[in-house]
Write a protein that holds these residues in place. Structure first.
Motif, short mmCIF file in Angstrom:
data_model
loop_
_atom_site.label_atom_id
_atom_site.label_comp_id
_atom_site.label_asym_id
_atom_site.label_seq_id
_atom_site.Cartn_x
_atom_site.Cartn_y
_atom_site.Cartn_z
N TYR A 76 0.82 -1.21 0.00
CA TYR A 76 0.00 0.00 0.00
C TYR A 76 0.86 1.27 0.00
CZ TYR A 76 -4.17 -2.76 1.09
OH TYR A 76 -5.21 -3.64 1.05
N GLU B 30 2.47 3.02 -2.39
CA GLU B 30 2.10 4.01 -3.40
C GLU B 30 0.73 4.62 -3.09
OE1 GLU B 30 1.54 4.40 -8.28
OE2 GLU B 30 2.17 2.49 -7.36
N PHE B 31 -0.19 3.78 -2.64
CA PHE B 31 -1.52 4.27 -2.28
C PHE B 31 -1.43 5.29 -1.14
CE2 PHE B 31 -5.12 3.86 0.66
CZ PHE B 31 -6.16 4.27 -0.16
N ASN B 32 -0.60 4.98 -0.14
CA ASN B 32 -0.44 5.89 1.01
C ASN B 32 0.15 7.23 0.58
OD1 ASN B 32 -1.47 4.05 2.81
ND2 ASN B 32 0.53 3.17 3.33
N MET B 33 1.16 7.17 -0.29
CA MET B 33 1.80 8.40 -0.75
C MET B 33 0.82 9.26 -1.54
SD MET B 33 4.69 8.30 0.62
CE MET B 33 5.30 9.79 -0.16
N ASN B 34 0.02 8.63 -2.40
CA ASN B 34 -0.99 9.37 -3.16
C ASN B 34 -2.04 9.98 -2.25
OD1 ASN B 34 0.24 8.72 -5.60
ND2 ASN B 34 -1.00 6.89 -5.91
N LEU B 35 -2.39 9.23 -1.21
CA LEU B 35 -3.38 9.72 -0.24
C LEU B 35 -2.84 10.94 0.51
CD1 LEU B 35 -6.20 9.02 0.88
CD2 LEU B 35 -5.06 7.70 2.67
N ASP C 186 -0.49 13.02 -0.57
CA ASP C 186 -0.40 14.13 -1.54
C ASP C 186 -1.77 14.78 -1.74
OD1 ASP C 186 2.28 13.74 -1.87
OD2 ASP C 186 2.08 12.49 -3.66
N ALA C 187 -2.81 13.95 -1.85
CA ALA C 187 -4.16 14.50 -2.01
C ALA C 187 -4.57 15.28 -0.79
CB ALA C 187 -5.15 13.36 -2.27
N LYS D 221 -2.97 18.73 -0.80
CA LYS D 221 -3.62 19.65 -1.73
C LYS D 221 -4.92 20.19 -1.14
CE LYS D 221 -1.70 17.52 -5.90
NZ LYS D 221 -2.00 16.77 -7.13
#
Length: 201
Positions: free
Chosen positions: A12, A14-19, A21-22, A25
């Motif tokens: 998870y 990559e999923f955590n990093m995207n979360l 980052d979102a 923002k």
């Protein structure tokens, strides 16, 4: 962290990093960061949050006692990290306030104290405007309406139409006699401390 290759394990990261980052923002667009949330704090908290999420997902996939223990430890670390950076900021602010007071700059000291006592570092809650319920069931919309409700209530409880003039004359008499030095009341020299529990205690 090295991932164990297993048919039951999902990465998870990559999923955590995207979360994250979102979240950054959204946070940037909707509101500014608290004052204590410095770049160093953001870095430490992000790392602790990522580790906490990894342990949480691992525990959800494999609900064993060791995985639950690791998740609890990671969550405790995250909470401790947040508290640490809040404490670092509040201690710095307190030291600055002390120096301002020593230097005689009371106005800036007051502003810094007000800033320190607001929102993110204080145990005090924000002040909420009290609204009494009127006879028709609606809440009062102004201080005047609140005062009218209290006036009506105490006029019934104390029967002020008859008692007020007598009560005021007695109080006035006691105060005048005290200031003249004719009377002194022992009760006026006694302080009574009444602890008021906060909500949640």
């Amino acid at each position: 962290m090295e991932l164990i290759s297993s048919p039951h394990h999902t990465d998870y990261t990559e999923f955590n990093m995207n979360l994250l980052d979102a979240g950054k923002k959204i946070r940037t667009e909707e509101k500014t960061n608290p004052i204590w949330f410095t770049e160093e704090a953001e870095s430490d908290i992000s790392k602790a949050a990522l580790k906490c999420d990894e342990c949480k997902f691992k525990w959800l996939e494999e609900p064993t006692s060791p995985n639950k223990l690791k998740f609890n430890q990671a969550r405790h670390t995250l909470q401790s990290t947040v508290k640490k950076h809040k404490r670092i900021y509040s201690e710095k602010e307190a030291k600055d306030i002390h120096n301002l007071c020593k230097g005689g700059d009371t106005f800036q000291a007051w502003k810094a104290t007000k800033r320190l006592a607001s929102n993110y570092f204080s145990h005090h809650k924000k002040v909420h405007t009290m609204a009494m319920k009127m006879a028709d069931g609606e809440l009062a919309q102004s201080a005047t309406q609140n005062a009218d409700i209290f006036a009506e209530h105490f006029s019934k409880v104390l029967n002020l139409s008859r008692a007020a003039p007598v009560l005021l004359r007695r109080v006035f008499h006691y105060i005048i006699e005290f200031w003249k030095g004719n009377n002194d009341y022992e009760e006026w020299h006694i302080n009574v401390l009444c602890p008021v529990p906060k909500s949640g205690d």
